[in-house]
Scaffold this motif. Structure first.
Motif, PDB file in Angstrom:
ATOM      1  N   SER A   2       0.814  -1.240   0.000  1.00 40.40           N
ATOM      2  CA  SER A   2       0.000   0.000   0.000  1.00 40.40           C
ATOM      3  C   SER A   2       0.840   1.280   0.000  1.00 40.40           C
ATOM      4  O   SER A   2       0.465   2.261   0.632  1.00 40.40           O
ATOM      5  CB  SER A   2      -0.910   0.033   1.250  1.00 40.40           C
ATOM      6  OG  SER A   2      -1.673  -1.136   1.348  1.00 40.40           O
ATOM      7  N   MET A   3       1.984   1.267  -0.689  1.00 41.32           N
ATOM      8  CA  MET A   3       2.836   2.454  -0.647  1.00 41.32           C
ATOM      9  C   MET A   3       3.291   2.922  -2.030  1.00 41.32           C
ATOM     10  O   MET A   3       4.427   3.393  -2.194  1.00 41.32           O
ATOM     11  CB  MET A   3       4.064   2.190   0.248  1.00 41.32           C
ATOM     12  CG  MET A   3       3.742   2.353   1.734  1.00 41.32           C
ATOM     13  SD  MET A   3       5.068   1.869   2.865  1.00 41.32           S
ATOM     14  CE  MET A   3       6.471   2.697   2.166  1.00 41.32           C
ATOM     15  N   ALA A   4       2.379   2.841  -3.019  1.00 39.24           N
ATOM     16  CA  ALA A   4       2.750   3.264  -4.379  1.00 39.24           C
ATOM     17  C   ALA A   4       3.245   4.710  -4.386  1.00 39.24           C
ATOM     18  O   ALA A   4       4.159   5.059  -5.139  1.00 39.24           O
ATOM     19  CB  ALA A   4       1.555   3.105  -5.322  1.00 39.24           C
ATOM     20  N   GLY A   5       2.663   5.548  -3.533  1.00 34.99           N
ATOM     21  CA  GLY A   5       3.032   6.957  -3.509  1.00 34.99           C
ATOM     22  C   GLY A   5       4.368   7.244  -2.841  1.00 34.99           C
ATOM     23  O   GLY A   5       4.908   8.343  -2.969  1.00 34.99           O
ATOM     24  N   ALA A   6       4.902   6.267  -2.107  1.00 35.39           N
ATOM     25  CA  ALA A   6       6.180   6.492  -1.411  1.00 35.39           C
ATOM     26  C   ALA A   6       7.376   6.202  -2.305  1.00 35.39           C
ATOM     27  O   ALA A   6       8.471   6.679  -2.042  1.00 35.39           O
ATOM     28  CB  ALA A   6       6.252   5.618  -0.150  1.00 35.39           C
ATOM     29  N   ARG A   7       7.189   5.430  -3.365  1.00 35.68           N
ATOM     30  CA  ARG A   7       8.231   5.037  -4.319  1.00 35.68           C
ATOM     31  C   ARG A   7       9.345   4.253  -3.621  1.00 35.68           C
ATOM     32  O   ARG A   7      10.374   4.798  -3.223  1.00 35.68           O
ATOM     33  CB  ARG A   7       8.827   6.248  -5.067  1.00 35.68           C
ATOM     34  CG  ARG A   7       7.842   7.218  -5.665  1.00 35.68           C
ATOM     35  CD  ARG A   7       6.815   6.522  -6.562  1.00 35.68           C
ATOM     36  NE  ARG A   7       7.434   5.794  -7.650  1.00 35.68           N
ATOM     37  CZ  ARG A   7       7.172   4.501  -7.923  1.00 35.68           C
ATOM     38  NH1 ARG A   7       6.296   3.811  -7.204  1.00 35.68           N
ATOM     39  NH2 ARG A   7       7.763   3.921  -8.926  1.00 35.68           N
ATOM     40  N   LEU A   8       9.127   2.975  -3.458  1.00 37.76           N
ATOM     41  CA  LEU A   8      10.151   2.132  -2.834  1.00 37.76           C
ATOM     42  C   LEU A   8      10.117   0.730  -3.434  1.00 37.76           C
ATOM     43  O   LEU A   8       9.092   0.058  -3.418  1.00 37.76           O
ATOM     44  CB  LEU A   8       9.921   2.071  -1.308  1.00 37.76           C
ATOM     45  CG  LEU A   8      10.974   1.320  -0.494  1.00 37.76           C
ATOM     46  CD1 LEU A   8      12.382   1.888  -0.719  1.00 37.76           C
ATOM     47  CD2 LEU A   8      10.627   1.356   0.995  1.00 37.76           C
ATOM     48  N   GLY A   9      11.253   0.329  -3.987  1.00 40.08           N
ATOM     49  CA  GLY A   9      11.401  -1.027  -4.505  1.00 40.08           C
ATOM     50  C   GLY A   9      12.699  -1.610  -4.005  1.00 40.08           C
ATOM     51  O   GLY A   9      13.570  -0.886  -3.504  1.00 40.08           O
ATOM     52  N   PHE A  10      12.842  -2.934  -4.100  1.00 43.43           N
ATOM     53  CA  PHE A  10      14.086  -3.574  -3.662  1.00 43.43           C
ATOM     54  C   PHE A  10      14.339  -4.827  -4.476  1.00 43.43           C
ATOM     55  O   PHE A  10      13.425  -5.367  -5.111  1.00 43.43           O
ATOM     56  CB  PHE A  10      14.059  -3.903  -2.158  1.00 43.43           C
ATOM     57  CG  PHE A  10      12.903  -4.764  -1.715  1.00 43.43           C
ATOM     58  CD1 PHE A  10      11.651  -4.214  -1.492  1.00 43.43           C
ATOM     59  CD2 PHE A  10      13.061  -6.136  -1.519  1.00 43.43           C
ATOM     60  CE1 PHE A  10      10.581  -5.004  -1.083  1.00 43.43           C
ATOM     61  CE2 PHE A  10      11.998  -6.933  -1.103  1.00 43.43           C
ATOM     62  CZ  PHE A  10      10.751  -6.363  -0.888  1.00 43.43           C
ATOM     63  N   SER A  11      15.598  -5.247  -4.478  1.00 41.78           N
ATOM     64  CA  SER A  11      15.902  -6.513  -5.140  1.00 41.78           C
ATOM     65  C   SER A  11      16.711  -7.383  -4.207  1.00 41.78           C
ATOM     66  O   SER A  11      17.360  -6.894  -3.274  1.00 41.78           O
ATOM     67  CB  SER A  11      16.649  -6.289  -6.457  1.00 41.78           C
ATOM     68  OG  SER A  11      17.936  -5.785  -6.208  1.00 41.78           O
ATOM     69  N   ILE A  12      16.636  -8.694  -4.465  1.00 39.59           N
ATOM     70  CA  ILE A  12      17.395  -9.677  -3.702  1.00 39.59           C
ATOM     71  C   ILE A  12      18.206 -10.480  -4.709  1.00 39.59           C
ATOM     72  O   ILE A  12      17.652 -11.008  -5.688  1.00 39.59           O
ATOM     73  CB  ILE A  12      16.441 -10.582  -2.876  1.00 39.59           C
ATOM     74  CG1 ILE A  12      15.575  -9.696  -1.960  1.00 39.59           C
ATOM     75  CG2 ILE A  12      17.243 -11.616  -2.089  1.00 39.59           C
ATOM     76  CD1 ILE A  12      14.576 -10.450  -1.101  1.00 39.59           C
ATOM     77  N   ALA A  13      19.517 -10.503  -4.505  1.00 36.55           N
ATOM     78  CA  ALA A  13      20.421 -11.177  -5.451  1.00 36.55           C
ATOM     79  C   ALA A  13      21.751 -11.409  -4.749  1.00 36.55           C
ATOM     80  O   ALA A  13      21.919 -11.050  -3.569  1.00 36.55           O
ATOM     81  CB  ALA A  13      20.621 -10.311  -6.698  1.00 36.55           C
ATOM     82  N   SER A  14      22.716 -11.991  -5.462  1.00 34.69           N
ATOM     83  CA  SER A  14      24.043 -12.208  -4.888  1.00 34.69           C
ATOM     84  C   SER A  14      24.641 -10.877  -4.449  1.00 34.69           C
ATOM     85  O   SER A  14      24.256  -9.807  -4.940  1.00 34.69           O
ATOM     86  CB  SER A  14      24.960 -12.843  -5.935  1.00 34.69           C
ATOM     87  OG  SER A  14      25.297 -11.880  -6.914  1.00 34.69           O
TER      88      SER A  14
END
Ligand code: PLP
Length: 349
Positions: free
Chosen positions: A211-223
């Motif tokens: 529920s935070m489309a307006g906050a602009r936050l993404g993440f990735s998980i990788a080596s």
């Protein structure tokens, strides 16, 4: 276009986001936002004392948030990359890992081909099967970076974790990016596989299930190595690209496991009821593991349905592309919103 624009952008066709109208209040079922507010923990974390700190730059390492995400997903901080929305991360992946080109389905998230064009990446698309499913074997030994949204958008169909794994281990010489923007609504996540494969990047976002489309936050998980590469790009563009309020909101949201699990459960239940209702109204509905459904009426054209719904104050997403022009992508909202949708559809039909 001005005469000053670099020639390489001459033919760039930007991504067209779903409408965000300001003229009137619509029942907004067109951009897959959550119908539920951010959790109480998020609301109290974004407080006056945090606002007073806005005079200071945010932590460029995003250490607190990355540690909290690592803890939540059972990986290490070194495996977590965070950025200004997951679109930002997708752009960085096309920038960083696609000298070999990229491959993705013909029907998928429209931004992939825009990022490819922006970064001068040659790309190939592979048609989905007739039922809009992905055949994993189509992506074996691709010789390019493989980009797959799982669940896929706008179809809502998902691959199993085992199917995703076969794609990863048939592409050991290339990156496989799994975009899990919608994974919390019922699909299997590939996060565990990041411990086993050094060519996998799983990308997630706070925009849909948190529920935070307006906050602009993404993440990735990788080596750790891939994560460092992505940070080199981020520190070479905008090291402060996540603002302070979003950083604290992002940490607080991870304390609200039960709250968000319950939101996802409500959305899955509303989805089930909506699918039944649409089928009763003569829609073909693709089985969805996401917070939207993809539906085509047996006789009425998709563009017509989109327009008639808009006239009645309901926004859904219609794509012109030929293969899917009969369909509309409809976000699963609150039960009352879906009741209004079905009422309007009955009226139109
Ligand atoms: C919504 C969406 C995103 C973008 O999410 P942001 O984090 O808001 O940038 C990425 N991928 C897919 C498939 C999406 O639908």
């Amino acid at each position: 276009m001005s005469k000053f624009l670099n020639k390489r952008f001459e033919f760039l066709e930007p991504y067209v986001p779903g409408e965000q109208p300001v003229d009137m209040e619509y029942i907004k079922l067109n951009t897959n936002e959550s119908p539920y507010e951010p959790s109480p923990e998020v609301l109290s974390a974004v407080n006056e004392s945090e606002m007073l700190k806005l005079r200071l730059y945010p932590d460029p390492d995003c250490g607190t948030l990355r540690r909290a995400l690592a803890n939540h997903y059972g990986v290490l901080k070194e495996n977590i990359f965070v950025s200004n929305g997951s679109d930002d991360i997708l752009n960085f992946v096309f920038m960083a890992f696609c000298d070999c080109g990229a491959v993705f389905p013909d029907i998928t998230y429209g931004f992939y081909k825009v990022f490819a064009a922006l970064n001068g990446v040659a790309f190939e698309t592979i048609p989905l099967k007739d039922d809009f499913s992905i055949d994993p074997a189509d992506y074996y030994n691709a010789g390019k970076t493989v980009v797959i949204a799982n669940p896929n958008a706008p179809t809502g169909r998902a691959l199993t974790r085992d199917e995703v794994e076969t794609i990863i281990n048939h592409n050991s010489g290339n990156i496989v990016l799994i975009d899990e923007a919608y994974v919390d609504f019922g699909a299997e996540s590939a996060v565990e596989l990041t411990k086993k494969y050094d060519n996998l990047i799983v990308v997630m976002t706070y925009s849909k299930s948190r529920s935070m489309a307006g906050a602009r936050l993404g993440f990735s998980i990788a080596s750790a190595a891939i994560t460092r590469d992505l940070d080199i790009i981020r520190f070479s563009t905008n090291p402060y690209n996540i603002n302070r309020l979003t950083l604290v909101a992002g940490v607080a949201a991870l304390e609200s496991v039960d709250y968000y699990r319950n939101c996802c459960r409500c959305i899955s239940e509303t989805r089930r009821i909506t699918v039944d209702a649409l089928r009763a109204l003569d829609f073909e509905v693709i089985p969805s593991k996401a917070n939207f459904v993809f539906a085509a009426h047996k006789t009425i054209d998709g563009g017509r349905i989109y327009k008639e719904l808009k006239r009645r104050g309901i926004l859904v997403r219609h794509f012109e592309s030929e293969r899917i022009s009969r369909y509309n992508r409809i976000t699963v909202g609150k039960p009352v919103q879906m009741d209004a949708l079905c009422q309007a559809l009955r009226d139109i039909i």
